[in-house]
Design an enzyme around this catalytic site. Structure first.
Site, short mmCIF file in Angstrom:
data_model
loop_
_atom_site.label_atom_id
_atom_site.label_comp_id
_atom_site.label_asym_id
_atom_site.label_seq_id
_atom_site.Cartn_x
_atom_site.Cartn_y
_atom_site.Cartn_z
N SER A 8 51.08 57.31 53.26
CA SER A 8 50.83 58.32 52.23
C SER A 8 50.59 59.68 52.86
O SER A 8 49.59 59.89 53.57
CB SER A 8 49.60 57.93 51.39
OG SER A 8 49.21 59.04 50.63
N HIS A 33 55.19 57.48 51.11
CA HIS A 33 54.45 57.45 49.85
C HIS A 33 54.01 58.88 49.51
O HIS A 33 53.34 59.55 50.30
CB HIS A 33 53.24 56.53 49.99
CG HIS A 33 52.51 56.29 48.71
ND1 HIS A 33 52.92 55.37 47.77
CD2 HIS A 33 51.38 56.84 48.20
CE1 HIS A 33 52.08 55.36 46.75
NE2 HIS A 33 51.13 56.26 46.98
N ASP A 35 52.09 61.20 46.79
CA ASP A 35 51.10 61.18 45.70
C ASP A 35 51.10 62.48 44.93
O ASP A 35 50.70 63.52 45.46
CB ASP A 35 49.70 60.97 46.29
CG ASP A 35 49.49 59.55 46.78
OD1 ASP A 35 49.70 58.61 46.01
OD2 ASP A 35 49.10 59.39 47.96
N MET A 37 49.48 64.49 41.82
CA MET A 37 48.29 64.46 40.95
C MET A 37 48.24 65.72 40.10
O MET A 37 48.50 66.81 40.61
CB MET A 37 47.03 64.41 41.81
CG MET A 37 46.99 63.24 42.77
SD MET A 37 45.49 63.32 43.73
CE MET A 37 45.74 61.92 44.82
N HIS A 66 54.50 58.32 43.73
CA HIS A 66 53.41 57.78 42.91
C HIS A 66 52.89 58.90 42.01
O HIS A 66 52.21 59.81 42.46
CB HIS A 66 52.32 57.26 43.86
CG HIS A 66 51.10 56.73 43.17
ND1 HIS A 66 49.92 56.46 43.85
CD2 HIS A 66 50.86 56.39 41.88
CE1 HIS A 66 49.02 56.00 43.00
NE2 HIS A 66 49.56 55.95 41.79
N MET A 68 50.52 60.30 39.52
CA MET A 68 49.21 60.20 38.87
C MET A 68 49.11 61.37 37.90
O MET A 68 48.31 62.29 38.06
CB MET A 68 48.11 60.24 39.94
CG MET A 68 48.01 58.93 40.70
SD MET A 68 47.07 59.09 42.22
CE MET A 68 48.38 59.57 43.32
N MET A 137 46.32 49.33 42.34
CA MET A 137 45.39 50.28 42.97
C MET A 137 44.16 49.52 43.48
O MET A 137 43.54 48.76 42.74
CB MET A 137 44.93 51.35 41.97
CG MET A 137 45.99 52.35 41.56
SD MET A 137 46.78 53.26 42.91
CE MET A 137 45.38 54.04 43.73
N PHE A 143 41.91 60.33 45.29
CA PHE A 143 41.55 60.86 46.61
C PHE A 143 41.94 59.85 47.70
O PHE A 143 41.90 58.64 47.46
CB PHE A 143 40.04 61.11 46.71
CG PHE A 143 39.52 61.98 45.60
CD1 PHE A 143 39.64 63.36 45.67
CD2 PHE A 143 38.94 61.40 44.47
CE1 PHE A 143 39.18 64.16 44.63
CE2 PHE A 143 38.48 62.20 43.42
CZ PHE A 143 38.61 63.58 43.50
N GLY A 144 42.25 60.37 48.87
CA GLY A 144 42.45 59.51 50.03
C GLY A 144 41.09 59.18 50.65
O GLY A 144 40.07 59.76 50.28
N ASP A 175 47.52 50.18 47.21
CA ASP A 175 47.25 51.58 47.56
C ASP A 175 45.76 51.86 47.47
O ASP A 175 45.14 51.65 46.43
CB ASP A 175 48.03 52.46 46.57
CG ASP A 175 47.96 53.94 46.87
OD1 ASP A 175 47.40 54.31 47.92
OD2 ASP A 175 48.48 54.72 46.05
N GLY A 176 45.22 52.36 48.58
CA GLY A 176 43.82 52.80 48.61
C GLY A 176 42.95 51.95 49.50
O GLY A 176 42.81 50.75 49.28
N GLY A 197 47.07 55.97 53.95
CA GLY A 197 47.02 57.40 54.19
C GLY A 197 46.19 57.74 55.39
O GLY A 197 46.70 57.97 56.50
#
Ligand code: DX5
Ligand code: ZN
Length: 218
Positions: A8, A33, A35, A37, A66, A68, A137, A143-144, A175-176, A197
């Site tokens: 990520s 990946h 992200d 947002m 991804h 969001m 998720m 947030f990373g 993810d996460g 990430g």
């Protein structure tokens, strides 16, 4: 089912993004990946189409986007045009999830649906056969660098058994909070697309990517 690593770039150094993309590519990561947002669906705002478009020439790896964002159906064409290969939308963010998934497929891209930690797998009952991938998720998105919520691993296990029971070959992405320490347990639970990430971009990017890939070998 093959395993794929999707670093990520949210945790990358944006002043050196091209170079860092080349490092994960050279080390063998199959996906990137990305992200996006919007500050509404999640508290934070990251980046959008201009950034994706500008990094598209840096690598020919799969762009795993991804979203969001609320009502992503409004922007699918733009994300397709800037180089997305997989588009993941959140079930919680779509009024018409089926229509959104269909629209991604019609653009010639691979549709995926993400579920927040507290969203039940039953949200996928009807659309599952239309999906290339489900994103589970492991943290609340936004947030990373967060810590994985332990119950989500059981959710991955349940999803893998559901997918098998229905005779599907859906990819399961997580993810996460994925680290070199917990990735083996997560793969064993049934995930086959791994997002990471901070555990990749903080420190030796090439070396971290290689270490993940080694643990993911079959
Ligand atoms: C979180 C994002 C993630 C994030 C993961 O909302 O969707 O992709 O970058 O970062 P780590 O691996 O640091 O938890
Ligand atoms: Zn993500």
């Amino acid at each position: 089912m093959n395993n794929y690593l999707s670093p990520s770039i949210l945790s990358a150094d944006f002043t050196r993004l091209g170079e860092q993309l080349q490092a994960i590519d050279a080390a063998g990561a199959e996906y990137v990946h990305i992200d996006v947002m919007d500050g509404v669906f999640v508290p934070s705002i990251s980046f959008g189409m201009p950034v994706i478009k500008s990094i598209r020439p840096c690598t020919s790896r799969v762009f795993d986007v991804h979203l969001m964002i609320e009502e992503p159906v409004r922007y699918l064409k733009e994300f397709a045009d800037c180089g997305a290969d997989i588009i993941t939308v959140h079930a919680e963010a779509c009024k018409h999830l089926d229509r959104t998934v269909e629209a991604i497929r019609e653009l010639g891209l691979r549709p995926a649906v993400a579920l927040n930690p507290a969203t039940s797998l039953s949200a996928l009952d009807y659309v599952l056969p239309k999906l290339d991938m489900v994103l589970v998720m492991l943290v609340n998105p936004g947030f990373g660098g967060q810590k994985l919520i332990p119950y989500t691993i059981e959710k991955v296990r349940e999803l893998r058994s559901l997918v098998e029971k229905r005779g599907l070959s859906t990819n399961i992405e997580v993810d996460g909070g994925v680290t070199l320490t917990n990735v083996t347990e997560i793969l064993e639970a049934g995930a086959n697309v791994i997002v990471s990430g901070s555990s990749i971009f903080k420190g030796d990017i090439f070396g971290n990517t290689e270490q993940f890939l080694k643990l993911m070998e079959k």
